[in-house]
Design a protein around this motif. Sequence first.
Motif, PDB file in Angstrom:
ATOM      1  N   GLU A  50      11.555 -20.335  10.907  1.00 34.84           N
ATOM      2  CA  GLU A  50      11.435 -21.426   9.931  1.00 34.84           C
ATOM      3  C   GLU A  50      11.345 -20.882   8.507  1.00 34.84           C
ATOM      4  O   GLU A  50      11.974 -21.411   7.586  1.00 34.84           O
ATOM      5  CB  GLU A  50      10.213 -22.279  10.260  1.00 34.84           C
ATOM      6  N   LYS A  51      10.565 -19.819   8.326  1.00 38.25           N
ATOM      7  CA  LYS A  51      10.420 -19.230   6.992  1.00 38.25           C
ATOM      8  C   LYS A  51      11.744 -18.655   6.507  1.00 38.25           C
ATOM      9  O   LYS A  51      12.107 -18.806   5.328  1.00 38.25           O
ATOM     10  CB  LYS A  51       9.344 -18.132   7.029  1.00 38.25           C
ATOM     11  N   VAL A  52      12.496 -18.018   7.408  1.00 43.22           N
ATOM     12  CA  VAL A  52      13.803 -17.461   7.045  1.00 43.22           C
ATOM     13  C   VAL A  52      14.753 -18.578   6.616  1.00 43.22           C
ATOM     14  O   VAL A  52      15.501 -18.428   5.648  1.00 43.22           O
ATOM     15  CB  VAL A  52      14.393 -16.650   8.215  1.00 43.22           C
ATOM     16  N   ALA A  53      14.708 -19.711   7.310  1.00 40.53           N
ATOM     17  CA  ALA A  53      15.563 -20.836   6.946  1.00 40.53           C
ATOM     18  C   ALA A  53      15.206 -21.350   5.552  1.00 40.53           C
ATOM     19  O   ALA A  53      16.095 -21.676   4.750  1.00 40.53           O
ATOM     20  CB  ALA A  53      15.444 -21.946   7.987  1.00 40.53           C
ATOM     21  N   GLU A  54      13.907 -21.421   5.238  1.00 41.42           N
ATOM     22  CA  GLU A  54      13.475 -21.872   3.916  1.00 41.42           C
ATOM     23  C   GLU A  54      13.960 -20.913   2.825  1.00 41.42           C
ATOM     24  O   GLU A  54      14.461 -21.343   1.779  1.00 41.42           O
ATOM     25  CB  GLU A  54      11.956 -21.975   3.864  1.00 41.42           C
ATOM     26  N   VAL A  55      13.804 -19.624   3.070  1.00 38.61           N
ATOM     27  CA  VAL A  55      14.227 -18.623   2.075  1.00 38.61           C
ATOM     28  C   VAL A  55      15.735 -18.677   1.896  1.00 38.61           C
ATOM     29  O   VAL A  55      16.238 -18.583   0.771  1.00 38.61           O
ATOM     30  CB  VAL A  55      13.757 -17.217   2.501  1.00 38.61           C
ATOM     31  N   LYS A  56      16.469 -18.861   2.985  1.00 41.03           N
ATOM     32  CA  LYS A  56      17.922 -18.936   2.904  1.00 41.03           C
ATOM     33  C   LYS A  56      18.360 -20.114   2.039  1.00 41.03           C
ATOM     34  O   LYS A  56      19.257 -19.985   1.201  1.00 41.03           O
ATOM     35  CB  LYS A  56      18.519 -19.068   4.310  1.00 41.03           C
ATOM     36  N   GLN A  57      17.713 -21.263   2.212  1.00 38.21           N
ATOM     37  CA  GLN A  57      18.047 -22.424   1.389  1.00 38.21           C
ATOM     38  C   GLN A  57      17.739 -22.157  -0.082  1.00 38.21           C
ATOM     39  O   GLN A  57      18.516 -22.527  -0.961  1.00 38.21           O
ATOM     40  CB  GLN A  57      17.276 -23.654   1.868  1.00 38.21           C
ATOM     41  N   ALA A  58      16.609 -21.512  -0.353  1.00 39.42           N
ATOM     42  CA  ALA A  58      16.244 -21.212  -1.739  1.00 39.42           C
ATOM     43  C   ALA A  58      17.249 -20.255  -2.369  1.00 39.42           C
ATOM     44  O   ALA A  58      17.640 -20.427  -3.529  1.00 39.42           O
ATOM     45  CB  ALA A  58      14.837 -20.625  -1.794  1.00 39.42           C
ATOM     46  N   VAL A  59      17.698 -19.271  -1.611  1.00 37.84           N
ATOM     47  CA  VAL A  59      18.683 -18.317  -2.127  1.00 37.84           C
ATOM     48  C   VAL A  59      20.009 -19.015  -2.385  1.00 37.84           C
ATOM     49  O   VAL A  59      20.653 -18.784  -3.417  1.00 37.84           O
ATOM     50  CB  VAL A  59      18.856 -17.131  -1.147  1.00 37.84           C
TER      51      VAL A  59
END
Length: 84
Positions: A44-53
């Motif tokens: 879930e955290k990786v998905a959030e960071v990916k969206q932010a990037v």
Amino acid sequence: MTVLVILIIVAVAVFVAIKIGKVKDENNNNIPDAIEKPIEAVKEKVAEVKQAVEKAVEKVKKQTPNQNAPKQNQPKKNPVKKNK
């Protein structure tokens, strides 16, 4: 070779512990919940960071000029030297 044997022994021990009920596995996928839940949190955290990037990349793309546009007022790459 010994590392492989140790890993096999640990895997069998965990499998047996799941089957006799010593280790929780609520969805019966043979992955202990103690391992599965932190992995889901990381996903879930990786998905959030990916969206932010992706948002940051789009913002930068909007701010940069078009790289395919013809460039003007650039010096020649190989200027000719004049003899004196």
